[in-house]
Scaffold this motif. Structure first.
Motif, short mmCIF file in Angstrom:
data_model
loop_
_atom_site.label_atom_id
_atom_site.label_comp_id
_atom_site.label_asym_id
_atom_site.label_seq_id
_atom_site.Cartn_x
_atom_site.Cartn_y
_atom_site.Cartn_z
N ARG A 181 0.81 -1.22 0.00
CA ARG A 181 0.00 0.00 0.00
C ARG A 181 0.85 1.28 0.00
O ARG A 181 0.38 2.34 0.42
CB ARG A 181 -0.93 0.00 1.22
N HIS A 182 2.07 1.19 -0.49
CA HIS A 182 2.93 2.37 -0.56
C HIS A 182 2.55 3.20 -1.78
O HIS A 182 3.27 3.27 -2.78
CB HIS A 182 4.41 1.96 -0.66
N ILE A 183 1.39 3.83 -1.72
CA ILE A 183 0.80 4.49 -2.89
C ILE A 183 0.51 5.96 -2.59
O ILE A 183 0.02 6.30 -1.52
CB ILE A 183 -0.50 3.77 -3.31
N VAL A 184 0.79 6.80 -3.58
CA VAL A 184 0.40 8.21 -3.55
C VAL A 184 -0.39 8.49 -4.83
O VAL A 184 0.07 8.18 -5.93
CB VAL A 184 1.63 9.14 -3.46
N SER A 185 -1.57 9.09 -4.68
CA SER A 185 -2.43 9.40 -5.82
C SER A 185 -2.57 10.91 -5.98
O SER A 185 -2.79 11.63 -5.01
CB SER A 185 -3.82 8.79 -5.63
#
Length: 319
Positions: A181-185
């Motif tokens: 979940r190492h996510i940036v949107s």
């Protein structure tokens, strides 16, 4: 020859040979393919293109602008960075307050009409100077709306709170490196229709940790292959190196996944010129070892080493 740069050159060749001829929002027209991907081994070197000169200072200052959560071009202009000017200028010349000469379709008209080009330069220079010197004007016409920096650092929730996505993902890499979940949107459907000067082209990115190395994959919905993509490659490669530095990791890969991957029809000759050139060895990046945090980053903390390139190739930007 760098396999990293060859991946970009091969993509350019594929679009020229196989691209679908399409119309677009700007009225310029493109040759386009859908669903391309390039992989860059960051241990090989920093993937700043060498077949044309790419201004690293522009890339670095824009990335710092994103990291700080800034959305106003005043910071960029004060650092001699003009890459977002056209979108802010477009808002200004389309406003009721603007009383100058007609600037409709200024990007294309300035290429074919010398008298208009001189008028455009005069209006743009006056606009830039006013943004730098007049904070009130800059607040109104220098701001681009909730573009990348705002979404990365202060995503607005339905409860009126904000989420600092970048800070949270760095903390997650440090404490739970195996997370998926190492996510940036940057793509916020509520802000896209009306509030942003330009909806995010690079819409989301994800980090991945394995064998002590940090990798990053970017999904880019719309990719201007000649002008924009070289900046995007270098920007996210630099971001990966900065986050790896903060998290005590080595660098792995940058994976660049692209949706509508296009060359503008008025960039074809420039692309062919670039394809005729032989790449040089890739440069390297040095990061100040004393840098306490990515959020304290200044331009002086980053050094580009051993960059050799062919001359720059100019091309019009489609706004």
């Amino acid at each position: 020859m760098s396999k990293n740069e060859q991946a970009y050159l091969d993509l350019c060749q594929t679009i020229l040979e196989q691209g679908n001829k399409k119309q677009d929002r700007t009225g310029t027209g493109t040759y386009s393919v859908f669903g391309a991907q390039m992989r860059f081994d960051l241990s090989e070197g920093f993937p700043l293109l060498t077949t044309k000169r790419v201004n690293f200072q522009l890339i670095a200052s824009e990335l710092i602008w994103f990291i700080r959560g800034d959305t106003n071009i005043q910071y960029l202009l004060k650092n001699n960075n003009n890459i977002w000017n056209e979108w802010a200028f477009k808002r200004w010349v389309e406003s009721d307050e603007y009383q100058g000469p007609d600037m409709t379709d200024f990007g294309n008209r300035s290429l074919v009409d010398d008298a208009f080009a001189a008028s455009y330069r005069e209006e743009m220079n006056a606009f830039k100077q006013r943004v730098i010197e007049d904070d009130q004007f800059a607040e109104k016409y220098g701001d681009l709306g909730p573009v990348y920096g705002k979404q990365w650092r202060a995503w607005q929730t339905s409860k009126g709170e904000t989420i600092d996505q970048l800070k949270e993902v760095i903390a997650s890499i440090k404490t739970n490196p195996d997370s998926r979940r190492h996510i940036v949107s940057a793509w916020n459907p509520e802000d896209v229709p009306s509030n942003m000067a330009l909806p995010p082209c690079h819409t989301m990115f994800q980090f991945y940790v394995a064998d002590g190395k940090l990798s990053c994959q970017l999904y880019q919905r719309s990719a201007d292959v000649f002008l924009g993509v070289p900046f995007n490659i270098a920007s996210y490669a630099l971001l990966t190196q900065l986050v790896a530095h903060e998290c005590g990791l080595e660098v792995g890969e940058f994976v660049h996944t692209l949706g509508d991957t296009h060359i503008y029809q008025n960039h074809v000759d420039q692309v062919k010129t670039q394809l005729s050139r032989t790449p040089y060895a890739l440069p390297k990046i040095k990061i100040n070892p004393a840098l306490p945090s990515i959020f304290d980053l200044e331009l002086t903390d980053i050094e580009l080493v051993d960059y050799q390139s062919h001359p720059a190739i100019k091309a019009p930007i489609a706004v």
